[in-house]
Design a protein around this motif. Structure first.
Motif, PDB file in Angstrom:
ATOM      1  N   VAL A  21       0.843  -1.195   0.000  1.00  0.00           N
ATOM      2  CA  VAL A  21       0.000   0.000   0.000  1.00  0.00           C
ATOM      3  C   VAL A  21       0.885   1.253   0.000  1.00  0.00           C
ATOM      4  CG1 VAL A  21      -1.696   1.329   1.336  1.00  0.00           C
ATOM      5  CG2 VAL A  21      -1.972  -1.130   1.097  1.00  0.00           C
ATOM      6  N   LEU A  25       0.870   4.086  -2.862  1.00  0.00           N
ATOM      7  CA  LEU A  25       0.620   5.508  -2.584  1.00  0.00           C
ATOM      8  C   LEU A  25       1.733   6.362  -3.184  1.00  0.00           C
ATOM      9  CD1 LEU A  25      -0.632   5.262   1.116  1.00  0.00           C
ATOM     10  CD2 LEU A  25      -1.931   6.226  -0.779  1.00  0.00           C
ATOM     11  N   TYR A  30       1.383  10.313  -3.956  1.00  0.00           N
ATOM     12  CA  TYR A  30       1.077  10.835  -2.633  1.00  0.00           C
ATOM     13  C   TYR A  30       2.366  10.970  -1.837  1.00  0.00           C
ATOM     14  CZ  TYR A  30      -3.638   9.807  -4.043  1.00  0.00           C
ATOM     15  OH  TYR A  30      -4.811   9.768  -4.752  1.00  0.00           O
ATOM     16  N   GLY A  32       4.809  12.154   1.557  1.00  0.00           N
ATOM     17  CA  GLY A  32       4.780  12.264   3.014  1.00  0.00           C
ATOM     18  C   GLY A  32       4.281  11.034   3.736  1.00  0.00           C
ATOM     19  N   VAL A  33       4.313   9.865   3.064  1.00  0.00           N
ATOM     20  CA  VAL A  33       3.889   8.634   3.723  1.00  0.00           C
ATOM     21  C   VAL A  33       5.123   7.947   4.316  1.00  0.00           C
ATOM     22  CG1 VAL A  33       2.860   6.359   3.388  1.00  0.00           C
ATOM     23  CG2 VAL A  33       1.910   8.350   2.207  1.00  0.00           C
ATOM     24  N   ALA A  34       5.195   7.871   5.637  1.00  0.00           N
ATOM     25  CA  ALA A  34       6.386   7.329   6.295  1.00  0.00           C
ATOM     26  C   ALA A  34       6.251   5.832   6.554  1.00  0.00           C
ATOM     27  CB  ALA A  34       6.641   8.077   7.600  1.00  0.00           C
ATOM     28  N   GLY A  35       5.035   5.336   6.595  1.00  0.00           N
ATOM     29  CA  GLY A  35       4.841   3.912   6.865  1.00  0.00           C
ATOM     30  C   GLY A  35       3.370   3.576   6.808  1.00  0.00           C
ATOM     31  N   VAL A  36       3.070   2.316   6.494  1.00  0.00           N
ATOM     32  CA  VAL A  36       1.671   1.887   6.425  1.00  0.00           C
ATOM     33  C   VAL A  36       1.535   0.536   7.118  1.00  0.00           C
ATOM     34  CG1 VAL A  36      -0.248   1.292   4.901  1.00  0.00           C
ATOM     35  CG2 VAL A  36       1.329   3.090   4.218  1.00  0.00           C
ATOM     36  N   HIS A  37       0.521   0.402   7.933  1.00  0.00           N
ATOM     37  CA  HIS A  37       0.228  -0.876   8.572  1.00  0.00           C
ATOM     38  C   HIS A  37      -1.190  -1.276   8.185  1.00  0.00           C
ATOM     39  CE1 HIS A  37       3.747  -0.036  11.027  1.00  0.00           C
ATOM     40  NE2 HIS A  37       3.265   1.179  11.133  1.00  0.00           N
TER      41      HIS A  37
ATOM     42  N   GLU B  43      -3.482   1.932   8.755  1.00  0.00           N
ATOM     43  CA  GLU B  43      -2.911   3.028   9.536  1.00  0.00           C
ATOM     44  C   GLU B  43      -1.729   3.573   8.754  1.00  0.00           C
ATOM     45  OE1 GLU B  43      -2.848   2.684  14.018  1.00  0.00           O
ATOM     46  OE2 GLU B  43      -0.706   2.789  13.590  1.00  0.00           O
ATOM     47  N   SER B  47       4.679  11.808   7.478  1.00  0.00           N
ATOM     48  CA  SER B  47       5.925  12.481   7.858  1.00  0.00           C
ATOM     49  C   SER B  47       5.600  13.682   8.736  1.00  0.00           C
ATOM     50  CB  SER B  47       6.662  12.953   6.610  1.00  0.00           C
ATOM     51  OG  SER B  47       6.769  11.916   5.694  1.00  0.00           O
TER      52      SER B  47
END
Lengths: 81, 81
Positions: A21, A25, A30, A32-37, B43, B47
């Motif tokens: 995911v 992204l 997109y 600024g996504v640092a991590g996804v769970h 979730e 950043s």
């Protein structure tokens, strides 16, 4: 009354679905996504008149016994009106 | 900052996973379960310094475009500290 249960992989456990995911992204632009769970969400409608404390105790046990896998997953249980 | 996304099947859509969990709970002796809905939980760690309003807009679009299937699923997006 409703019980809401969120089950997520423990932080130390590999989360390939989350990684996918996150990559998706980023590829879609997109920022600024640092991590996804990625986890599971279970919503349980409780019959009217159920005792909240008893329901919490029973569902906590159910989460531990068979709704989640405590070895690799964490769960969060909430009882809401 | 975190974005929390809950994706659930629409009420009118068959939810076999929810039915199975409901049956399991009943067989294990848990009383008072009127219905169960099973969905996904995503979730996203954002950043530091990301603008909450911009993140909400971008993720709302992402939910609509590829994180959920709007034909059969509802989603709920929350931005939290």
């Amino acid at each position: 009354m409703k019980a809401k249960i969120v089950i997520t992989p423990k932080k130390a456990v590999l989360d390939p679905q989350g990684k996918i995911v996150q990559n998706a992204l980023e590829h879609m632009g997109y920022q600024g996504v640092a991590g996804v769970h990625v986890g599971k969400y279970i919503e349980i409608d409780l019959s009217p008149g159920t005792d909240a404390a008893a329901a919490r105790k029973a569902l906590d046990e159910a989460c531990h016994r068979f709704l989640s896998n405590p070895v690799i997953e964490d769960y969060r249980l909430e009882i809401a009106e």
